[in-house]
Write a protein that holds these residues in place. Structure first.
Motif, PDB file in Angstrom:
ATOM      1  N   ASP A 135       0.798  -1.189   0.234  1.00 28.65           N
ATOM      2  CA  ASP A 135       0.509  -0.185  -0.242  1.00 28.65           C
ATOM      3  C   ASP A 135       0.872   1.274   0.456  1.00 28.65           C
ATOM      4  O   ASP A 135       0.515   2.559  -0.166  1.00 28.65           O
ATOM      5  N   LEU A 136       1.904   1.063  -0.151  1.00 32.21           N
ATOM      6  CA  LEU A 136       3.268   2.147   0.032  1.00 32.21           C
ATOM      7  C   LEU A 136       3.528   2.513  -0.905  1.00 32.21           C
ATOM      8  O   LEU A 136       4.114   1.691  -2.225  1.00 32.21           O
ATOM      9  N   THR A 137       3.740   3.729  -1.188  1.00 31.36           N
ATOM     10  CA  THR A 137       4.881   4.356  -2.648  1.00 31.36           C
ATOM     11  C   THR A 137       6.444   4.976  -1.812  1.00 31.36           C
ATOM     12  O   THR A 137       5.652   5.592  -1.150  1.00 31.36           O
ATOM     13  N   GLU A 138       7.317   4.556  -2.079  1.00 25.69           N
ATOM     14  CA  GLU A 138       8.349   4.185  -1.661  1.00 25.69           C
ATOM     15  C   GLU A 138       9.184   5.652  -2.523  1.00 25.69           C
ATOM     16  O   GLU A 138       9.730   5.215  -2.981  1.00 25.69           O
ATOM     17  N   VAL A 139       9.649   7.085  -1.921  1.00 22.80           N
ATOM     18  CA  VAL A 139      10.207   7.982  -2.505  1.00 22.80           C
ATOM     19  C   VAL A 139      11.482   8.200  -1.494  1.00 22.80           C
ATOM     20  O   VAL A 139      11.289   8.895  -0.650  1.00 22.80           O
ATOM     21  N   GLU A 140      12.099   8.053  -2.768  1.00 20.58           N
ATOM     22  CA  GLU A 140      13.725   8.543  -2.068  1.00 20.58           C
ATOM     23  C   GLU A 140      14.239   9.977  -2.836  1.00 20.58           C
ATOM     24  O   GLU A 140      14.013  10.485  -3.424  1.00 20.58           O
ATOM     25  N   THR A 141      13.692  10.317  -1.003  1.00 22.62           N
ATOM     26  CA  THR A 141      13.726  12.156  -1.433  1.00 22.62           C
ATOM     27  C   THR A 141      14.963  13.138  -1.292  1.00 22.62           C
ATOM     28  O   THR A 141      15.539  12.717   0.079  1.00 22.62           O
ATOM     29  N   THR A 142      14.844  13.423  -1.591  1.00 22.64           N
ATOM     30  CA  THR A 142      16.474  14.624  -0.778  1.00 22.64           C
ATOM     31  C   THR A 142      16.478  15.898  -1.241  1.00 22.64           C
ATOM     32  O   THR A 142      15.688  16.582  -2.560  1.00 22.64           O
ATOM     33  N   ARG A 187      16.377  11.343   3.071  1.00 23.78           N
ATOM     34  CA  ARG A 187      15.341  10.502   3.685  1.00 23.78           C
ATOM     35  C   ARG A 187      14.605   9.335   2.645  1.00 23.78           C
ATOM     36  O   ARG A 187      14.250   9.935   1.588  1.00 23.78           O
ATOM     37  N   THR A 188      14.263   7.947   3.247  1.00 24.28           N
ATOM     38  CA  THR A 188      13.186   7.410   2.221  1.00 24.28           C
ATOM     39  C   THR A 188      12.043   8.370   2.728  1.00 24.28           C
ATOM     40  O   THR A 188      11.445   7.858   4.678  1.00 24.28           O
ATOM     41  N   GLU A 189      10.469   8.337   2.344  1.00 26.87           N
ATOM     42  CA  GLU A 189       9.643   8.938   2.508  1.00 26.87           C
ATOM     43  C   GLU A 189       8.610   7.756   2.566  1.00 26.87           C
ATOM     44  O   GLU A 189       8.559   7.424   1.337  1.00 26.87           O
ATOM     45  N   TYR A 190       7.298   7.269   3.027  1.00 24.74           N
ATOM     46  CA  TYR A 190       7.085   6.631   3.061  1.00 24.74           C
ATOM     47  C   TYR A 190       5.203   7.235   2.213  1.00 24.74           C
ATOM     48  O   TYR A 190       4.939   7.618   3.312  1.00 24.74           O
ATOM     49  N   TYR A 191       4.390   6.730   1.618  1.00 23.54           N
ATOM     50  CA  TYR A 191       3.409   7.382   1.457  1.00 23.54           C
ATOM     51  C   TYR A 191       1.679   6.591   0.800  1.00 23.54           C
ATOM     52  O   TYR A 191       2.596   5.432   0.356  1.00 23.54           O
ATOM     53  N   GLY A 222      -1.755  12.646  -6.635  1.00 25.91           N
ATOM     54  CA  GLY A 222      -1.775  11.011  -6.080  1.00 25.91           C
ATOM     55  C   GLY A 222      -0.626   9.976  -5.894  1.00 25.91           C
ATOM     56  O   GLY A 222       0.080   9.979  -5.973  1.00 25.91           O
ATOM     57  N   PHE A 223      -0.880   8.965  -5.205  1.00 24.13           N
ATOM     58  CA  PHE A 223      -0.639   7.993  -4.665  1.00 24.13           C
ATOM     59  C   PHE A 223      -1.526   6.055  -4.970  1.00 24.13           C
ATOM     60  O   PHE A 223      -2.223   6.721  -4.070  1.00 24.13           O
ATOM     61  N   ALA A 224      -1.246   5.708  -5.696  1.00 20.65           N
ATOM     62  CA  ALA A 224      -1.842   4.562  -5.874  1.00 20.65           C
ATOM     63  C   ALA A 224      -1.259   3.374  -5.367  1.00 20.65           C
ATOM     64  O   ALA A 224      -1.836   2.372  -6.070  1.00 20.65           O
ATOM     65  N   GLY A 225      -0.279   3.825  -4.637  1.00 24.39           N
ATOM     66  CA  GLY A 225       0.193   1.697  -4.299  1.00 24.39           C
ATOM     67  C   GLY A 225       1.777   2.586  -3.761  1.00 24.39           C
ATOM     68  O   GLY A 225       2.406   2.659  -4.516  1.00 24.39           O
ATOM     69  N   ALA A 226       2.400   0.517  -4.160  1.00 28.72           N
ATOM     70  CA  ALA A 226       3.489   0.033  -4.294  1.00 28.72           C
ATOM     71  C   ALA A 226       4.312   0.921  -5.418  1.00 28.72           C
ATOM     72  O   ALA A 226       3.531   0.859  -6.545  1.00 28.72           O
ATOM     73  N   ALA A 227       5.193   1.395  -5.667  1.00 30.57           N
ATOM     74  CA  ALA A 227       5.830   1.586  -6.304  1.00 30.57           C
ATOM     75  C   ALA A 227       7.238   2.427  -5.421  1.00 30.57           C
ATOM     76  O   ALA A 227       6.944   2.399  -4.766  1.00 30.57           O
ATOM     77  N   LYS A 228       8.353   2.742  -6.714  1.00 34.48           N
ATOM     78  CA  LYS A 228       9.832   3.266  -6.137  1.00 34.48           C
ATOM     79  C   LYS A 228      10.138   4.636  -6.899  1.00 34.48           C
ATOM     80  O   LYS A 228       9.913   4.081  -8.059  1.00 34.48           O
ATOM     81  N   GLU A 229       9.885   5.376  -6.243  1.00 35.06           N
ATOM     82  CA  GLU A 229      10.201   6.607  -7.094  1.00 35.06           C
ATOM     83  C   GLU A 229      11.604   7.494  -6.418  1.00 35.06           C
ATOM     84  O   GLU A 229      11.651   6.772  -5.226  1.00 35.06           O
ATOM     85  N   ARG A 230      12.206   8.889  -6.946  1.00 31.04           N
ATOM     86  CA  ARG A 230      12.775   9.561  -6.425  1.00 31.04           C
ATOM     87  C   ARG A 230      12.571  10.947  -7.014  1.00 31.04           C
ATOM     88  O   ARG A 230      11.825  11.110  -7.776  1.00 31.04           O
TER      89      ARG A 230
END
Length: 480
Positions: A135-142, A187-191, A222-230
């Motif tokens: 259920d989480l979108t994982e975003v590597e955020t700088t 940091r890694t952010e989870y939405y 929006g956030f639609a579920g399992a995904a990895k982004e930067r």
């Protein structure tokens, strides 16, 4: 508040033992929640007087202790745990001998959960949420910055601010409290994905207290579920047509206007910048909006060798009147970033070459200004301006190693199937240019000069119809 600065193993003791006069010197005191600020402050005073190494508590009033009013209690670290963790710790301390606690120190926050839940058609008796990976979108955020955060009493103080709003078709008003953090940061952010009809509105303020510089940014998506982004925020910002982010709900119509469109014989090109409301975005993402960013932007439109003089409507927004038939035009934009803090992308020089004629039909991706403001019903079409999106992959301080190969991406968008035609870098603000070692599709390989210093990037791109762009990003990154 004070923090543990190294990994430690500490003996545990309880609040009852502390209040009973037991020796707590060098120990970690467990204070179960008593839901009283007065009682929590009294226990902290006892722990400080007894020489305790720190306190662990689930008391909700612990969240108030960062306030300067409680400086007298900010003498030892306070660790907060939730009620479930407190119950387990309480059971472990039900009898002696008490166990010890191993503390593993993380000096920064490596991750952050941003969760929103909507319950529809029911009333929750008890909220108990447990997000799952699917259920989480994982975003590597700088969050970039070339200036340090201010020094605080127990480490870096906060200089960046963020707030997240969520909206649904039934709930379109939001009041949320912001929170601060120290930048630059990675940091890694989870939405989580509360539903495909939920809009996330994210807002930021990036502040350099030393210079007084402030930069505001926002995003709609929006956030639609399992995904990895930067994501990269507060990097070089460039003039761009703002666009919504991914997974935007169908019911949302953002207040975005086409700032590069032709309606009848009127061209609107970067019109909002004439009133100080121009669209600017992070170099990597046109959905990161910095509208009205501090700085100056100078525009000139040419037809052949002749400059087309701008005109202004009753609101002061600029436009250009051009002949109905097909014509070739050249638009130059000189953007000087006025953010007072030290930053990358100090200037952006862009030259667009494009063809345009009176539109026979509408193809604008956003509402056109003259339709919205003046009720113009003529067909409105997007001008074939090619924009560039940079994937520089920089660390939070915008610095890479000098004298070494460096790879990044530049993606041209707009026009008809544009492609890169050349990329150069310069270590002397454009006095001398060195071509990229290789350009393969959107991937660029360069060899950085010996540092230290700023590196500028020049890019040329063109499409099959002859529309082209040349852009110079001054001090895009630093080498050291």
């Amino acid at each position: 508040m004070p923090k543990f600065t190294a990994d430690r193993r500490l003996n545990l003791t309880t609040g009852d033992d502390l209040r009973g006069g037991a020796d707590a010197r060098g120990e970690l005191v467990f204070l179960p929640a008593r839901d009283s600020l007065e009682l929590l402050l009294a226990d902290l005073d006892l722990a400080i007087k007894a020489g305790a190494a720190g306190v662990v508590t689930s008391d909700r009033f612990a969240w108030l202790l960062h306030d300067p009013a409680y400086a007298a209690q900010n003498k030892i670290p306070v660790l907060w745990i939730d009620s479930g963790e407190a119950d387990r710790l309480g059971r472990a301390l039900a009898r002696k001998p008490y166990p010890s606690a191993g503390l593993h120190v993380t000096p920064t926050t490596p991750f952050e959960y941003k969760l929103a839940y909507y319950l529809k058609g029911t009333t929750a008796g008890r909220l108990n949420v447990a997000p799952k990976a699917r259920d989480l979108t994982e975003v590597e955020t700088t969050y970039h910055a070339q200036f340090p955060p201010p020094a605080g009493t127990w480490g870096p103080d906060a200089n960046f601010i963020e707030v997240d709003h969520t909206y649904s078709p039934e709930q379109r008003f939001s009041i949320r409290g912001s929170h601060s953090f120290a930048g630059p940061a990675t940091r890694t952010e989870y939405y989580n994905a509360p539903g495909r009809d939920v809009l996330w509105g994210r807002e930021y303020a990036f502040i350099d207290p030393a210079s007084g510089g402030v930069r505001f940014a926002s995003s709609l998506r929006g956030f639609a579920g399992a995904a990895k982004e930067r994501e990269d925020w507060n990097e070089s910002i460039v003039p761009a047509q703002f666009a919504p982010g991914p997974n935007l709900p169908d019911w949302v119509t953002p207040a975005i206007y086409c700032d590069g469109c032709r309606q009848g014989d009127r061209l609107r090109l970067r019109a909002l910048s004439s009133l100080g409301f121009g669209y600017y975005s992070d170099a990597s993402d046109p959905s990161h909006l910095y509208q009205g960013a501090p700085g100056t932007e100078e525009l000139h439109l040419f037809s052949g060798a002749a400059e087309v003089a701008p005109q202004y409507d009753d609101l002061g927004l600029s436009y250009y009147t051009v002949p109905a038939g097909p014509g070739a035009y050249r638009l130059t934009a000189s953007w000087q970033d006025g953010f007072a803090g030290k930053h990358s992308g100090t200037g952006v020089e862009t030259t667009w070459t494009f063809r345009s004629a009176r539109p026979a039909g509408g193809s604008a991706p956003q509402p056109c200004l003259d339709t919205v403001l003046w009720g113009d019903e003529q067909p409105c079409a997007q001008a074939p301006l090619i924009h560039l999106t940079y994937g520089l992959g920089l660390a939070e301080n915008d610095t890479v190693q000098a004298g070494r190969p460096y790879t990044f991406t530049v993606r041209p968008v707009g026009g008809r199937s544009p492609s890169l035609r050349g990329v150069w870098i310069s270590g002397d603000k454009g006095a001398h240019w060195t071509p990229a070692t290789a350009v393969t599709g959107d991937k660029v390989l360069v060899h950085n000069p010996k540092g230290p210093g700023g590196i500028s990037i020049k890019v040329e791109a063109k499409d099959g119809d002859g529309n082209a762009v040349q852009q110079v990003l001054t001090d895009a990154y630093s080498v050291k």
